[in-house]
Design a protein around this motif. Structure first.
Motif, mmCIF file in Angstrom:
data_model
loop_
_atom_site.group_PDB
_atom_site.id
_atom_site.type_symbol
_atom_site.label_atom_id
_atom_site.label_comp_id
_atom_site.label_asym_id
_atom_site.label_seq_id
_atom_site.Cartn_x
_atom_site.Cartn_y
_atom_site.Cartn_z
ATOM 1 N N LEU A 141 0.808 -1.221 0.000
ATOM 2 C CA LEU A 141 0.000 0.000 0.000
ATOM 3 C C LEU A 141 0.844 1.275 0.000
ATOM 4 C CD1 LEU A 141 -2.824 -0.922 2.576
ATOM 5 C CD2 LEU A 141 -3.083 -0.666 0.104
ATOM 6 N N ASP A 142 2.160 1.154 -0.125
ATOM 7 C CA ASP A 142 3.014 2.327 0.052
ATOM 8 C C ASP A 142 2.811 3.402 -1.007
ATOM 9 O OD1 ASP A 142 4.220 1.032 -2.075
ATOM 10 O OD2 ASP A 142 6.195 0.849 -1.122
ATOM 11 N N ASP A 143 2.185 3.075 -2.131
ATOM 12 C CA ASP A 143 1.918 4.064 -3.177
ATOM 13 C C ASP A 143 0.500 4.611 -3.093
ATOM 14 O OD1 ASP A 143 0.834 1.616 -3.851
ATOM 15 O OD2 ASP A 143 1.298 1.773 -5.986
ATOM 16 N N LEU A 144 -0.223 4.286 -2.018
ATOM 17 C CA LEU A 144 -1.603 4.736 -1.868
ATOM 18 C C LEU A 144 -1.873 5.492 -0.573
ATOM 19 C CD1 LEU A 144 -3.415 1.512 -3.155
ATOM 20 C CD2 LEU A 144 -3.470 3.748 -4.259
ATOM 21 N N LEU A 145 -1.097 5.220 0.475
ATOM 22 C CA LEU A 145 -1.390 5.787 1.794
ATOM 23 C C LEU A 145 -0.749 7.151 2.003
ATOM 24 C CD1 LEU A 145 -0.939 2.648 4.090
ATOM 25 C CD2 LEU A 145 -3.058 3.555 3.118
ATOM 26 N N THR A 146 -1.399 7.958 2.846
ATOM 27 C CA THR A 146 -0.872 9.256 3.249
ATOM 28 C C THR A 146 -0.476 9.274 4.721
ATOM 29 O OG1 THR A 146 -1.855 10.640 1.538
ATOM 30 C CG2 THR A 146 -1.724 11.625 3.725
ATOM 31 N N TYR A 147 -0.909 8.288 5.481
ATOM 32 C CA TYR A 147 -0.621 8.235 6.918
ATOM 33 C C TYR A 147 -0.627 6.772 7.352
ATOM 34 C CZ TYR A 147 -1.018 9.484 11.912
ATOM 35 O OH TYR A 147 -0.799 9.635 13.264
ATOM 36 N N VAL A 148 0.271 6.440 8.271
ATOM 37 C CA VAL A 148 0.359 5.082 8.806
ATOM 38 C C VAL A 148 0.376 5.162 10.327
ATOM 39 C CG1 VAL A 148 1.805 3.030 9.027
ATOM 40 C CG2 VAL A 148 1.547 4.114 6.812
ATOM 41 N N ALA A 149 -0.336 4.251 10.967
ATOM 42 C CA ALA A 149 -0.323 4.155 12.425
ATOM 43 C C ALA A 149 0.320 2.844 12.860
ATOM 44 C CB ALA A 149 -1.750 4.233 12.974
ATOM 45 N N VAL A 150 1.093 2.923 13.936
ATOM 46 C CA VAL A 150 1.632 1.730 14.595
ATOM 47 C C VAL A 150 0.839 1.565 15.882
ATOM 48 C CG1 VAL A 150 3.638 0.688 15.720
ATOM 49 C CG2 VAL A 150 3.927 1.979 13.586
ATOM 50 N N GLY A 151 0.209 0.411 16.056
ATOM 51 C CA GLY A 151 -0.715 0.210 17.158
ATOM 52 C C GLY A 151 -0.049 0.026 18.506
ATOM 53 N N ALA A 152 -0.877 0.064 19.547
ATOM 54 C CA ALA A 152 -0.373 -0.028 20.922
ATOM 55 C C ALA A 152 0.318 -1.360 21.190
ATOM 56 C CB ALA A 152 -1.530 0.167 21.910
ATOM 57 N N ARG A 153 -0.158 -2.426 20.572
ATOM 58 C CA ARG A 153 0.456 -3.738 20.774
ATOM 59 C C ARG A 153 1.781 -3.870 20.020
ATOM 60 N NH1 ARG A 153 -4.827 -3.976 19.964
ATOM 61 N NH2 ARG A 153 -6.239 -5.107 21.361
ATOM 62 N N SER A 154 2.009 -2.976 19.056
ATOM 63 C CA SER A 154 3.176 -3.081 18.171
ATOM 64 C C SER A 154 4.260 -2.052 18.438
ATOM 65 C CB SER A 154 2.720 -2.931 16.704
ATOM 66 O OG SER A 154 1.719 -3.854 16.368
ATOM 67 N N SER A 155 3.954 -1.022 19.212
ATOM 68 C CA SER A 155 4.866 0.121 19.312
ATOM 69 C C SER A 155 6.198 -0.214 19.975
ATOM 70 C CB SER A 155 4.189 1.276 20.056
ATOM 71 O OG SER A 155 3.808 0.899 21.360
ATOM 72 N N GLU A 156 6.252 -1.307 20.739
ATOM 73 C CA GLU A 156 7.516 -1.723 21.350
ATOM 74 C C GLU A 156 8.270 -2.738 20.489
ATOM 75 O OE1 GLU A 156 7.527 -2.085 25.823
ATOM 76 O OE2 GLU A 156 5.370 -2.269 25.475
#
Length: 342
Positions: A148-163
Motif C-alpha cells: 500500500l506504500d503508493d496509496l497511503l498518506t498516513y500510517v499508524a503503529v498500534g499499541a500492541r506493536s509500538s515496542e
C-alpha cells in the motif's frame, strides 16, 4: 511446524494487477505534503483521521469516504481530513475478525491472503478515485506495508506493536507520517523511545533484502489511553496529561514534536459516544493553552455510517463489525463544531 498452503505473488505483481494512475499519484503526493506540514507545524490546520474501526465492506467504506470528501471541502480552511481505512485488525486473543487481508468476505471463514491483499488494495484505490482523499491504515504487519506504500498518506503503529523492533525499524524508512501509539501499559518513556527509533537512520533485514533508511522526521505520538494490570482503562488526553507529555517530549529533542489524540479505545473506554466530549475537551484546551496548541496536531475518531456495532455475523450496511463507532450525522456535526471553534 509450518504447512505451506499457497504461494503469494510478489508485491510488484500485485501492483501491476491493481495499478496506480498518474492522477492518483499526484493526489497522494499533495496530500502527503499537507499532512507533513501539519505534523511539523508549518500548516496550522487540525488533522482529523476519521473512519471505521475496521474497513470490512468496500461499498460501505467508499460511500462513507465520499461523504467525508464533501465535508472536507466545507471545512478545509480549518481541518484536514484523512479517511481511516484500517484493513487489518490486531486481536488480543488471536481469534475473531483479522481484517480484509485474511477475510476478503467477513461472512466466510475461508482465508485467502492473496485475494485479501488485492481486495484491500482495490478498496484503497477506489476510495481515492471516488473521493480524492488518500487514507490512513495501520501497519499491523510491517512486511506488508509495501502493498500500500503508493496509496497511503498516513500510517499508524498500534499499541500492541509500538515496542516491536521491526515496526520501529520499518517506520524509519516510511516516507509518510507515522503515528506511534503509546503501548498498552501507557508508558510515555517507551512511546518516546519508539519515536526516537523511528526518526534515526537504521540498517536491517526487510523482506528479502538488507536495507538502509534515513530516518523518518515525521514519526510522532498517538495517545490512546492505557490499560492497567486489572483491565481498567486509564485515559491520557486530559489537560495535565498533555502538559506532562509536552515537557517530556521537548526534553528528548525529537524532531517535529506532535501528538494525535485517539478519542476512542482506552481514552473513551470504547464508549463511542464519549468521543464527542473528548474531542471538544481537547479542542478547548488547545484554544486556551499554548503548550497544548503547539503539541496536539489532531485526532483519531472511529466513525462509520451507523452508530454502534453489530452482532457477530450481522449484515447491517455501514455498521461496525468490531468496536462501536460514531455514526455519520454525529461525526459531521462534531467536525463542523470543531471547525467553528478553531
Amino acid at each position: 511446524m509450518f504447512e505451506k498452503v499457497k504461494t503469494i505473488i510478489s508485491s510488484d505483481e500485485i501492483k501491476k494487477l491493481v495499478p496506480v494512475s498518474d492522477e492518483i499519484a499526484r493526489i497522494k503526493a499533495e496530500r502527503d505534503k499537507a499532512v507533513m506540514d501539519i505534523i511539523a507545524g508549518r500548516d496550522k490546520r487540525m488533522l482529523m483521521i476519521v473512519g471505521p474501526c475496521s474497513a470490512d465492506n468496500e461499498t460501505a467504506v467508499c460511500d462513507y469516504v465520499s461523504r467525508l470528501a464533501k465535508l472536507a471541502d466545507e471545512i478545509k480552511d480549518k481541518i484536514f481530513i484523512v479517511p481511516r481505512i484500517y484493513t487489518n485488525k490486531p486481536r488480543t486473543k488471536g481469534e475473531g475478525y483479522k481484517g480484509i487481508m485474511h477475510n476478503p468476505d467477513p461472512h466466510r471463514k475461508e482465508t485467502d491472503i492473496q485475494a485479501g491483499i488485492i481486495a484491500l488494495r482495490k478498496m484503497h484505490l477506489r476510495a481515492i478515485s471516488e473521493s480524492g482523499l488518500s487514507a490512513a491504515d495501520e501497519m499491523l504487519y510491517p512486511e506488508n506495508h509495501v502493498y500500500l506504500d503508493d496509496l497511503l498518506t498516513y500510517v499508524a503503529v498500534g499499541a500492541r506493536s509500538s515496542e516491536n523492533q521491526q515496526h520501529r525499524l520499518v517506520a524509519s524508512g516510511v516516507d509518510i507520517p507515522v503515528g506511534i501509539k503509546n503501548p498498552m501499559n501507557g508508558s510515555m518513556p517507551v512511546t518516546l523511545n519508539s519515536i526516537y527509533a523511528a526518526q534515526i537512520p537504521n540498517e536491517f533485514k526487510y523482506r528479502t533484502c538488507q536495507v538502509r533508511t534515513q530516518g523518518n522526521p515525521y514519526a510522532h505520538a498517538i495517545l490512546r489511553g492505557s490499560v492497567d494490570v486489572y483491565g481498567n482503562n486509564i485515559p491520557n488526553y486530559h489537560y495535565e496529561d498533555l502538559i506532562r507529555f509536552h515537557d517530556m517530549y521537548l526534553a528528548q529533542n525529537l524532531k517535529n514534536p506532535a501528538v494525535i489524540v485517539d478519542s476512542n479505545h482506552s481514552n473513551s473506554g470504547k464508549n463511542f459516544l464519549e468521543q464527542i466530549r473528548i474531542v471538544k475537551e481537547v479542542v478547548d484546551n488547545i484554544r486556551h493553552c499554548d503548550k497544548i496548541r503547539s503539541l496536539v496536531k489532531g485526532f483519531l475518531i472511529e466513525s462509520y455510517i451507523q452508530d454502534g456495532a453489530q452482532q457477530p455475523g450481522g449484515d447491517e450496511y455501514g455498521k461496525s463489525i468490531t468496536d462501536p463507532c460514531l455514526g455519520w450525522e454525529k461525526t459531521r456535526d462534531l467536525l463542523l463544531k470543531v471547525a467553528d471553534k478553531l
